[in-house]
Motif scaffolding. Structure first.
Motif, PDB file in Angstrom:
ATOM      1  N   THR A   1       0.847  -1.189   0.000  1.00 51.55           N
ATOM      2  CA  THR A   1       0.000   0.000   0.000  1.00 51.55           C
ATOM      3  C   THR A   1       0.878   1.233   0.000  1.00 51.55           C
ATOM      4  N   THR A   2       0.540   2.198  -0.839  1.00 48.33           N
ATOM      5  CA  THR A   2       1.275   3.459  -0.878  1.00 48.33           C
ATOM      6  C   THR A   2       0.494   4.527  -0.140  1.00 48.33           C
ATOM      7  N   LEU A   3       1.166   5.205   0.749  1.00 56.26           N
ATOM      8  CA  LEU A   3       0.585   6.331   1.471  1.00 56.26           C
ATOM      9  C   LEU A   3       1.261   7.600   0.970  1.00 56.26           C
ATOM     10  N   TYR A   4       0.526   8.382   0.161  1.00 55.47           N
ATOM     11  CA  TYR A   4       1.051   9.648  -0.346  1.00 55.47           C
ATOM     12  C   TYR A   4       0.765  10.760   0.668  1.00 55.47           C
ATOM     13  N   CYS A   5       1.716  11.655   0.813  1.00 54.35           N
ATOM     14  CA  CYS A   5       1.546  12.818   1.684  1.00 54.35           C
ATOM     15  C   CYS A   5       1.708  14.073   0.839  1.00 54.35           C
ATOM     16  N   ILE A   6       0.694  14.918   0.812  1.00 52.28           N
ATOM     17  CA  ILE A   6       0.797  16.169   0.067  1.00 52.28           C
ATOM     18  C   ILE A   6       0.543  17.334   1.018  1.00 52.28           C
ATOM     19  N   GLY A   7       1.361  18.361   0.868  1.00 50.59           N
ATOM     20  CA  GLY A   7       1.246  19.499   1.762  1.00 50.59           C
ATOM     21  C   GLY A   7       2.439  20.429   1.635  1.00 50.59           C
ATOM     22  N   ASP A   8       2.775  21.082   2.729  1.00 52.38           N
ATOM     23  CA  ASP A   8       3.805  22.132   2.720  1.00 52.38           C
ATOM     24  C   ASP A   8       5.015  21.729   3.556  1.00 52.38           C
ATOM     25  N   SER A   9       5.798  22.737   3.959  1.00 54.33           N
ATOM     26  CA  SER A   9       7.066  22.487   4.637  1.00 54.33           C
ATOM     27  C   SER A   9       6.928  21.841   6.008  1.00 54.33           C
ATOM     28  N   THR A  10       5.791  21.986   6.657  1.00 53.98           N
ATOM     29  CA  THR A  10       5.612  21.360   7.964  1.00 53.98           C
ATOM     30  C   THR A  10       5.520  19.842   7.846  1.00 53.98           C
ATOM     31  N   MET A  11       5.333  19.381   6.628  1.00 57.83           N
ATOM     32  CA  MET A  11       5.160  17.961   6.330  1.00 57.83           C
ATOM     33  C   MET A  11       6.356  17.391   5.541  1.00 57.83           C
ATOM     34  N   ALA A  12       7.053  18.251   4.833  1.00 63.37           N
ATOM     35  CA  ALA A  12       7.988  17.827   3.789  1.00 63.37           C
ATOM     36  C   ALA A  12       9.280  17.208   4.321  1.00 63.37           C
ATOM     37  N   ASN A  13       9.911  16.379   3.468  1.00 61.63           N
ATOM     38  CA  ASN A  13      11.259  15.887   3.743  1.00 61.63           C
ATOM     39  C   ASN A  13      12.254  17.027   3.635  1.00 61.63           C
ATOM     40  N   LYS A  14      13.254  17.036   4.511  1.00 67.27           N
ATOM     41  CA  LYS A  14      14.292  18.062   4.478  1.00 67.27           C
ATOM     42  C   LYS A  14      15.619  17.450   4.050  1.00 67.27           C
TER      43      LYS A  14
ATOM     44  N   LYS B   1      -5.965   1.815  -6.746  1.00 68.04           N
ATOM     45  CA  LYS B   1      -6.943   1.394  -5.760  1.00 68.04           C
ATOM     46  C   LYS B   1      -6.249   0.895  -4.500  1.00 68.04           C
ATOM     47  N   GLY B   2      -6.723   1.366  -3.353  1.00 72.63           N
ATOM     48  CA  GLY B   2      -6.143   0.927  -2.089  1.00 72.63           C
ATOM     49  C   GLY B   2      -5.070   1.834  -1.540  1.00 72.63           C
ATOM     50  N   ASP B   3      -4.632   2.823  -2.330  1.00 77.81           N
ATOM     51  CA  ASP B   3      -3.665   3.800  -1.817  1.00 77.81           C
ATOM     52  C   ASP B   3      -4.366   4.778  -0.873  1.00 77.81           C
ATOM     53  N   TYR B   4      -3.547   5.515  -0.137  1.00 75.71           N
ATOM     54  CA  TYR B   4      -4.055   6.548   0.770  1.00 75.71           C
ATOM     55  C   TYR B   4      -3.367   7.874   0.463  1.00 75.71           C
ATOM     56  N   VAL B   5      -4.070   8.970   0.745  1.00 71.87           N
ATOM     57  CA  VAL B   5      -3.499  10.304   0.508  1.00 71.87           C
ATOM     58  C   VAL B   5      -3.760  11.182   1.732  1.00 71.87           C
ATOM     59  N   PHE B   6      -2.692  11.549   2.446  1.00 78.95           N
ATOM     60  CA  PHE B   6      -2.785  12.544   3.504  1.00 78.95           C
ATOM     61  C   PHE B   6      -2.722  13.929   2.868  1.00 78.95           C
TER      62      PHE B   6
END
Length: 247
Positions: free
Chosen positions: A20-33, A86-91
């Protein structure tokens, strides 16, 4: 012998298929550094992967400085949408940069463009059979002289709550839970959750640093733990597969 080889290949391929892939979309408070071994700043989604078993892959597509508008206009959402299955998640956690009223490339009216951009993320995730999860923006460390934590996000969290309610989207009120976190630490100790360094205190910074928005490793880890805790509590059958993969 051939039968055993075929059986092994089938079992292996089924194992991969269950990922299962969990995608995370957002800004710098969430992002990889960059340079995480030396860089004190961390996004909370940057530290999510160790909290899941091997069958979940966290793909953190959050980017510094992005709003819902710029994330869409830069085709970043398209690149995710094209790969959703199908079955992926998106934060989904935006708001900090949607507030930038002086920047037409990022600003969104919370009641119109911001709202409809969230609806776009939700509907298009569902088109692909993926499960969207909406999150309000994390609170800033913004205590007044009386020690009261003052909100800074205006109506953006409200619109996130409303979209989640109207579209029946799994929802984490991260603004609320991070307000509690900041208040628990208090006006002084809450600096540990963010980036507060005197000159020469940290080799990564050549000047004094006082950042109450972005997160230290401690802050990111605390918030990632909150997200996991809240996922466990949500009573939504669409999250059962994700819950089973939490360590």
């Amino acid at each position: 012998m051939k039968k055993y080889i075929l059986l092994t290949l089938l079992i292996t391929s089924l194992g991969f298929a269950q990922k299962t892939t969990l995608y995370c979309i957002g800004d710098s408070t969430m992002a990889n550094k960059k340079d995480p071994e030396k860089n004190p700043e961390h996004g909370w989604a940057q530290v999510l992967q160790p909290l899941f078993k091997d069958n979940v892959t966290v793909v953190n597509k959050a980017v510094n400085g992005r709003s819902t508008r710029s994330f869409i206009n830069e085709k970043r959402w398209d690149s995710i949408y094209n790969n959703l299955k199908k079955g992926d998640y998106v934060f989904i956690e935006f708001g900090h940069n949607d507030e930038k009223i002086e920047d037409p490339s990022r600003y969104t009216n919370p009641h119109t463009a911001y709202r409809y951009n969230l609806i776009k993320f939700v509907n298009e995730s569902r088109e692909k059979g993926a499960v969207p999860i909406l999150l309000t923006s994390i609170a800033r460390r913004n205590f007044n002289e009386k020690g009261v934590l003052v909100p800074t996000h205006g109506d953006y969290p409200l619109e996130t709550r409303l979209v989640a309610q109207e579209l029946n989207v799994p929802f984490i009120d991260l603004e609320y839970y991070t307000e509690i976190l900041e208040q628990t630490y208090g006006p002084e100790k809450s600096k540990q959750l963010h980036l507060h360094f005197k000159v020469g205190e940290n080799p990564y910074y050549d000047k004094e640093k006082a950042d109450d928005t972005h997160l230290s490793l401690k802050g990111a880890t605390e918030i990632a733990a909150i997200v996991i805790k809240e996922i466990k509590k949500i009573q939504d059958p669409s999250l059962q597969r994700l819950k089973k993969e939490i360590k």
